[in-house]
Design a protein around this motif. Structure first.
Motif, PDB file in Angstrom:
ATOM      1  N   ILE A  94      13.273   0.979  11.274  1.00 49.63           N
ATOM      2  CA  ILE A  94      13.002   1.346   9.889  1.00 49.63           C
ATOM      3  C   ILE A  94      11.590   1.885   9.810  1.00 49.63           C
ATOM      4  CG2 ILE A  94      12.874   0.529   7.529  1.00 49.63           C
ATOM      5  CD1 ILE A  94      15.663   0.645   8.802  1.00 49.63           C
ATOM      6  N   LEU A  95      11.439   3.063   9.301  1.00 49.51           N
ATOM      7  CA  LEU A  95      10.131   3.706   9.272  1.00 49.51           C
ATOM      8  C   LEU A  95       9.300   3.211   8.098  1.00 49.51           C
ATOM      9  CD1 LEU A  95      11.217   7.283  10.269  1.00 49.51           C
ATOM     10  CD2 LEU A  95      10.587   5.360  11.691  1.00 49.51           C
ATOM     11  N   PRO A  96       7.947   3.391   8.172  1.00 41.29           N
ATOM     12  CA  PRO A  96       7.050   2.820   7.164  1.00 41.29           C
ATOM     13  C   PRO A  96       7.379   3.233   5.740  1.00 41.29           C
ATOM     14  CG  PRO A  96       5.807   3.606   9.046  1.00 41.29           C
ATOM     15  CD  PRO A  96       7.205   4.047   9.258  1.00 41.29           C
ATOM     16  N   GLY A  97       7.796   4.407   5.519  1.00 42.73           N
ATOM     17  CA  GLY A  97       8.037   4.858   4.151  1.00 42.73           C
ATOM     18  C   GLY A  97       9.144   4.120   3.440  1.00 42.73           C
ATOM     19  N   MET A  98      10.028   3.452   4.182  1.00 44.39           N
ATOM     20  CA  MET A  98      11.145   2.798   3.533  1.00 44.39           C
ATOM     21  C   MET A  98      10.679   1.651   2.635  1.00 44.39           C
ATOM     22  SD  MET A  98      14.458   0.928   5.198  1.00 44.39           S
ATOM     23  CE  MET A  98      14.973   2.443   5.978  1.00 44.39           C
ATOM     24  N   GLY A  99       9.680   0.867   3.079  1.00 48.64           N
ATOM     25  CA  GLY A  99       9.197  -0.238   2.259  1.00 48.64           C
ATOM     26  C   GLY A  99       8.642   0.259   0.939  1.00 48.64           C
ATOM     27  N   LEU A 100       7.872   1.343   0.957  1.00 47.48           N
ATOM     28  CA  LEU A 100       7.330   1.908  -0.271  1.00 47.48           C
ATOM     29  C   LEU A 100       8.446   2.372  -1.193  1.00 47.48           C
ATOM     30  CD1 LEU A 100       4.994   2.877  -2.014  1.00 47.48           C
ATOM     31  CD2 LEU A 100       4.953   4.985  -0.661  1.00 47.48           C
ATOM     32  N   SER A 101       9.488   2.979  -0.612  1.00 47.06           N
ATOM     33  CA  SER A 101      10.605   3.452  -1.433  1.00 47.06           C
ATOM     34  C   SER A 101      11.282   2.294  -2.153  1.00 47.06           C
ATOM     35  CB  SER A 101      11.616   4.185  -0.549  1.00 47.06           C
ATOM     36  OG  SER A 101      12.773   4.510  -1.273  1.00 47.06           O
ATOM     37  N   VAL A 102      11.527   1.210  -1.401  1.00 51.34           N
ATOM     38  CA  VAL A 102      12.176   0.042  -2.021  1.00 51.34           C
ATOM     39  C   VAL A 102      11.272  -0.574  -3.079  1.00 51.34           C
ATOM     40  CG1 VAL A 102      13.034  -2.285  -1.563  1.00 51.34           C
ATOM     41  CG2 VAL A 102      13.605  -0.404   0.001  1.00 51.34           C
ATOM     42  N   CYS A 103       9.962  -0.668  -2.801  1.00 52.79           N
ATOM     43  CA  CYS A 103       9.028  -1.257  -3.764  1.00 52.79           C
ATOM     44  C   CYS A 103       8.960  -0.430  -5.048  1.00 52.79           C
ATOM     45  CB  CYS A 103       7.642  -1.399  -3.146  1.00 52.79           C
ATOM     46  SG  CYS A 103       7.538  -2.656  -1.849  1.00 52.79           S
ATOM     47  N   VAL A 123       5.525 -11.423 -12.469  1.00 48.28           N
ATOM     48  CA  VAL A 123       5.730 -10.983 -11.084  1.00 48.28           C
ATOM     49  C   VAL A 123       5.999  -9.487 -11.046  1.00 48.28           C
ATOM     50  CG1 VAL A 123       7.153 -11.261  -9.024  1.00 48.28           C
ATOM     51  CG2 VAL A 123       6.553 -13.265 -10.388  1.00 48.28           C
ATOM     52  N   GLY A 124       6.761  -8.998 -11.988  1.00 46.33           N
ATOM     53  CA  GLY A 124       7.054  -7.571 -12.054  1.00 46.33           C
ATOM     54  C   GLY A 124       5.806  -6.745 -12.309  1.00 46.33           C
ATOM     55  N   TRP A 125       4.892  -7.274 -13.178  1.00 45.11           N
ATOM     56  CA  TRP A 125       3.660  -6.527 -13.460  1.00 45.11           C
ATOM     57  C   TRP A 125       2.776  -6.433 -12.203  1.00 45.11           C
ATOM     58  CZ3 TRP A 125       2.945 -10.267 -18.127  1.00 45.11           C
ATOM     59  CH2 TRP A 125       3.918  -9.963 -19.092  1.00 45.11           C
ATOM     60  N   VAL A 126       2.619  -7.581 -11.542  1.00 42.75           N
ATOM     61  CA  VAL A 126       1.819  -7.581 -10.318  1.00 42.75           C
ATOM     62  C   VAL A 126       2.456  -6.679  -9.255  1.00 42.75           C
ATOM     63  CG1 VAL A 126       0.978  -9.012  -8.420  1.00 42.75           C
ATOM     64  CG2 VAL A 126       0.863  -9.855 -10.785  1.00 42.75           C
ATOM     65  N   PHE A 127       3.776  -6.733  -9.193  1.00 44.25           N
ATOM     66  CA  PHE A 127       4.487  -5.926  -8.204  1.00 44.25           C
ATOM     67  C   PHE A 127       4.292  -4.438  -8.480  1.00 44.25           C
ATOM     68  CE2 PHE A 127       8.228  -4.212  -6.037  1.00 44.25           C
ATOM     69  CZ  PHE A 127       8.101  -4.836  -4.800  1.00 44.25           C
ATOM     70  N   ALA A 128       4.293  -4.043  -9.745  1.00 41.97           N
ATOM     71  CA  ALA A 128       4.087  -2.641 -10.107  1.00 41.97           C
ATOM     72  C   ALA A 128       2.695  -2.178  -9.704  1.00 41.97           C
ATOM     73  CB  ALA A 128       4.324  -2.455 -11.608  1.00 41.97           C
ATOM     74  N   ARG A 154       1.649   0.746  -6.921  1.00 43.51           N
ATOM     75  CA  ARG A 154       0.764   1.886  -7.193  1.00 43.51           C
ATOM     76  C   ARG A 154      -0.390   1.937  -6.200  1.00 43.51           C
ATOM     77  NH1 ARG A 154       4.685   2.276  -9.619  1.00 43.51           N
ATOM     78  NH2 ARG A 154       5.042   3.068 -11.739  1.00 43.51           N
ATOM     79  N   LEU A 155      -0.926   0.738  -5.866  1.00 41.53           N
ATOM     80  CA  LEU A 155      -2.016   0.701  -4.887  1.00 41.53           C
ATOM     81  C   LEU A 155      -1.544   1.180  -3.508  1.00 41.53           C
ATOM     82  CD1 LEU A 155      -3.747  -2.676  -5.859  1.00 41.53           C
ATOM     83  CD2 LEU A 155      -4.594  -0.344  -6.252  1.00 41.53           C
ATOM     84  N   MET A 156      -0.312   0.812  -3.141  1.00 41.62           N
ATOM     85  CA  MET A 156       0.237   1.261  -1.865  1.00 41.62           C
ATOM     86  C   MET A 156       0.375   2.774  -1.838  1.00 41.62           C
ATOM     87  SD  MET A 156       3.222  -1.545  -1.027  1.00 41.62           S
ATOM     88  CE  MET A 156       3.821  -0.540   0.319  1.00 41.62           C
ATOM     89  N   ALA A 157       0.854   3.331  -2.935  1.00 44.34           N
ATOM     90  CA  ALA A 157       1.015   4.781  -2.996  1.00 44.34           C
ATOM     91  C   ALA A 157      -0.337   5.481  -2.958  1.00 44.34           C
ATOM     92  CB  ALA A 157       1.776   5.158  -4.272  1.00 44.34           C
ATOM     93  N   PHE A 158      -1.328   4.905  -3.699  1.00 42.68           N
ATOM     94  CA  PHE A 158      -2.669   5.488  -3.712  1.00 42.68           C
ATOM     95  C   PHE A 158      -3.300   5.420  -2.322  1.00 42.68           C
ATOM     96  CE2 PHE A 158      -7.299   4.993  -4.207  1.00 42.68           C
ATOM     97  CZ  PHE A 158      -7.589   6.212  -4.814  1.00 42.68           C
ATOM     98  N   GLY A 159      -3.129   4.279  -1.668  1.00 44.10           N
ATOM     99  CA  GLY A 159      -3.677   4.126  -0.322  1.00 44.10           C
ATOM    100  C   GLY A 159      -3.043   5.098   0.656  1.00 44.10           C
TER     101      GLY A 159
END
Length: 592
Positions: A340-349, A360-365, A369-374
């Motif tokens: 499973i390539l790295p981008g899959m986790g971001l897609s699911v998140c 939990v949903g707010w923190v997860f959101a 966003r931080l993952m995408a920005f990074g």
């Protein structure tokens, strides 16, 4: 039949004729769509000629009855013409008569003669009035060149044109000629557009034979033969002595008639009484159009039937080749290394962040966003260096700008190459057998070069990659749907919401009771809430990580791919397979 009834009959006849033309037009369209099947070109020309001849029949509804006599040299056609005209010498007899080289139109047939002249030229057609004869006003007789003359190849065009303009065909044979069966076979293709009352066979010079032998052997045998040769088109064969009914028979004193059996009067009544009755001309012309229409369709049916077995076998072999090729492609995918390539986790998140609610949903959101920005910052820092595409697995991975983030765009190049290699090799291995059956079914020999197989590989590559993407996407989309269930959100949000509620309740009660809480209380409450939130968030991350199991996702995607591959046929839309299926549909339809 009065004028009104005749007009109504003509309208009904036009409707039927348009139906014949429409069916031939539909057959033409289908045949033009299958140029690889070699008989199609000839059948298209037959359809076009059939439509033209039917149009010519429709254009003559309001004209007189046209009776044409055809036959070999010496059969007595011209003598029979003179006899039918009341004995007057309208048509010159003998081997040097004018009809040896051109058509002779007798009676008031100026319109028919004009049409024939336009088709064949003035030198090929001559018109003679019926003066001195007893031709009825509504009948036109045409005497034709001999069908077995030395210049037959030049006369065939004139003969075909005369037949095309005819309503009734009288085929004249010499009763004494032992080659009359050869002449019958020669006339078979010409007479097939006529049948029943439109076609009469005449054995002329019957007075030269023994009456008993004529009635008991010669006439029955000849009638059976021409019915077989002409496909049952003829109803009757009449014996006649045309010479007996001309004004100057010129009998040889030593060779007079041997008997009195003569059916000329029946022939005369058939032509001038029965055939000239009201409505007969229209009926005959409609029937001739129907016969012509059936003749063209029968030709197509015979061509299709002769190739049906070979083409059906070719279709089965192509289907088997496609099935084995698809199996080889699936085996190549199954042999891949599932990662499973790295981008899959971001897609699911990203998908989960849109589904989850509560703390939990707010923190997860925010985390997503931080993952995408990074990831974006990392891409900038890697500017000028080869992009790190990560490990290659059963599919490649690229970012896309949809709301679901990254999605697998296609198979990785090396894996796609392996898939196509397996598909191509299996298809080409089985291609020669299928191609030979196609050639046996009279498809163009160019099918042997495998061009259709190459087109199938290209089409298969596109559809296979698309189906694999759909299968992987479907499995990835299942994860957010499963992890965003109501009870899981309640379970993970409950500790944080409970602590928030508890701290808030104590604060409100203390406020209204007049007792004030210390700062340590709020600090401890905050830490308790943060710890609970982090624990719930970490638990959710652990659940996501467990769900992102590469083998499980790849295995489910392969199962889904296999189900979707069942109807997949890379050959389905290639010109070869499309034309083969069209020809097979025509053979199954059996046009009538």
């Amino acid at each position: 039949m009065n004028t009104l009834e005749r007009q109504a009959a003509a309208l009904r006849a036009v409707g039927r004729i348009e139906g014949f033309k429409a069916e031939l037009g539909r057959l033409t369209s289908v045949l033009e769509a299958v140029p690889l099947w070699l008989p199609a070109a000839g059948l298209v020309r037959q359809c076009a000629e059939g439509i033209r001849m039917i149009d010519a029949i429709a254009a003559r509804f309001d004209r007189r009855l046209v009776v044409t006599l055809i036959g070999p040299s010496g059969s007595g056609k011209s003598t029979l013409v003179n006899a039918l005209a009341g004995g007057a010498e309208l048509s010159e007899t003998g081997h040097r008569r004018p009809t040896t080289g051109r058509l002779m139109v007798f009676g008031s047939g100026a319109e028919e003669a004009a049409e024939l002249t336009r088709e064949l030229g003035a030198e090929a057609v001559a018109v003679r009035p019926a003066a001195g004869g007893r031709l009825p006003e509504g009948v036109c007789l045409i005497d034709t060149p001999d069908t077995d003359s030395m210049a037959n190849h030049r006369h065939l065009t004139a003969l075909s044109a005369a037949v095309a303009h005819s309503d009734v065909l009288i085929c004249v044979f010499d009763a004494e000629n032992p080659k009359r069966r050869d002449h019958a076979d020669y006339l078979a293709p010409i007479v097939r557009r006529f049948d029943g009352e439109s076609l009469v066979a005449v054995l002329n010079k019957c007075d030269r034979l023994d009456e008993t032998e004529l009635k008991e052997r010669i006439l029955p045998d000849f009638l059976d033969y021409i019915r077989a040769s002409w496909g049952g088109a003829v109803d009757r064969a009449l014996c006649a002595s045309a010479r007996r009914h001309v004004q100057e028979p010129g009998w040889d004193p030593e060779a007079g008639p041997r008997h009195g059996f003569d059916q000329f009067d029946e022939l005369h009544r058939l032509v001038f009484s029965h055939m000239t009755r009201g409505g007969f001309v229209i009926d005959r012309r409609v029937e001739n159009a129907r016969r012509l229409h059936a003749f063209v369709l029968d030709g197509a049916r015979q061509e299709l039937a002769s190739d049906r077995e070979a083409l059906a076998s070719a279709d089965r072999r192509l289907t088997e080749a496609e099935t084995e090729a698809v199996a080889a492609a699936v085996a190549a995918v199954q042999g891949g290394d599932e990662q499973i390539l790295p981008g899959m986790g971001l897609s699911v998140c990203q998908s989960l962040s849109q589904r989850w609610v509560g703390p939990v949903g707010w923190v997860f959101a925010v985390w997503t966003r931080l993952m995408a920005f990074g990831g974006g910052v990392a891409s900038i820092l890697r500017f000028g260096r080869p992009r790190d595409r990560g490990p290659r697995g059963v599919y490649g991975w690229q970012r896309s700008t949809g709301e679901k983030g990254g999605r697998p765009e296609a198979l990785a190049p090396e894996r796609l190459h392996a898939v196509l290699r397996g598909y191509r090799m299996e298809l080409l291995r089985r291609w020669p057998d299928a191609a030979e059956m196609l050639v046996r079914g009279r498809f163009d020999s160019s099918v042997r070069d495998g061009g259709a197989a190459a087109a199938a590989v290209e089409r298969f590559a596109e559809r296979f990659s698309s189906l694999w993407v759909e299968a992987v996407n479907a499995e990835i989309d299942r994860i957010p749907r499963r992890l965003s269930g109501f009870w899981l959100q309640v379970l993970l949000n409950a500790p944080v919401v409970g602590l928030l509620g508890y701290a808030g309740w104590i604060t409100i009660v203390s406020f209204f009771s007049g007792s004030y809480l210390s700062g340590d209380f709020f600090l401890h409450a905050l830490w308790a809430i943060v710890i609970a939130l982090l624990l719930s968030f970490s638990l959710l991350q652990a659940i996501i990580r467990v769900s992102l199991n590469s083998k499980r996702i790849a295995g489910r995607a392969l199962d889904r791919l296999k189900r979707n591959l069942q109807p997949l046929d890379g050959l389905a839309q290639t010109p070869l397979r499309v034309q083969l299926q069209a020809v097979l549909r025509m053979t199954d339809a059996r046009p009538d």
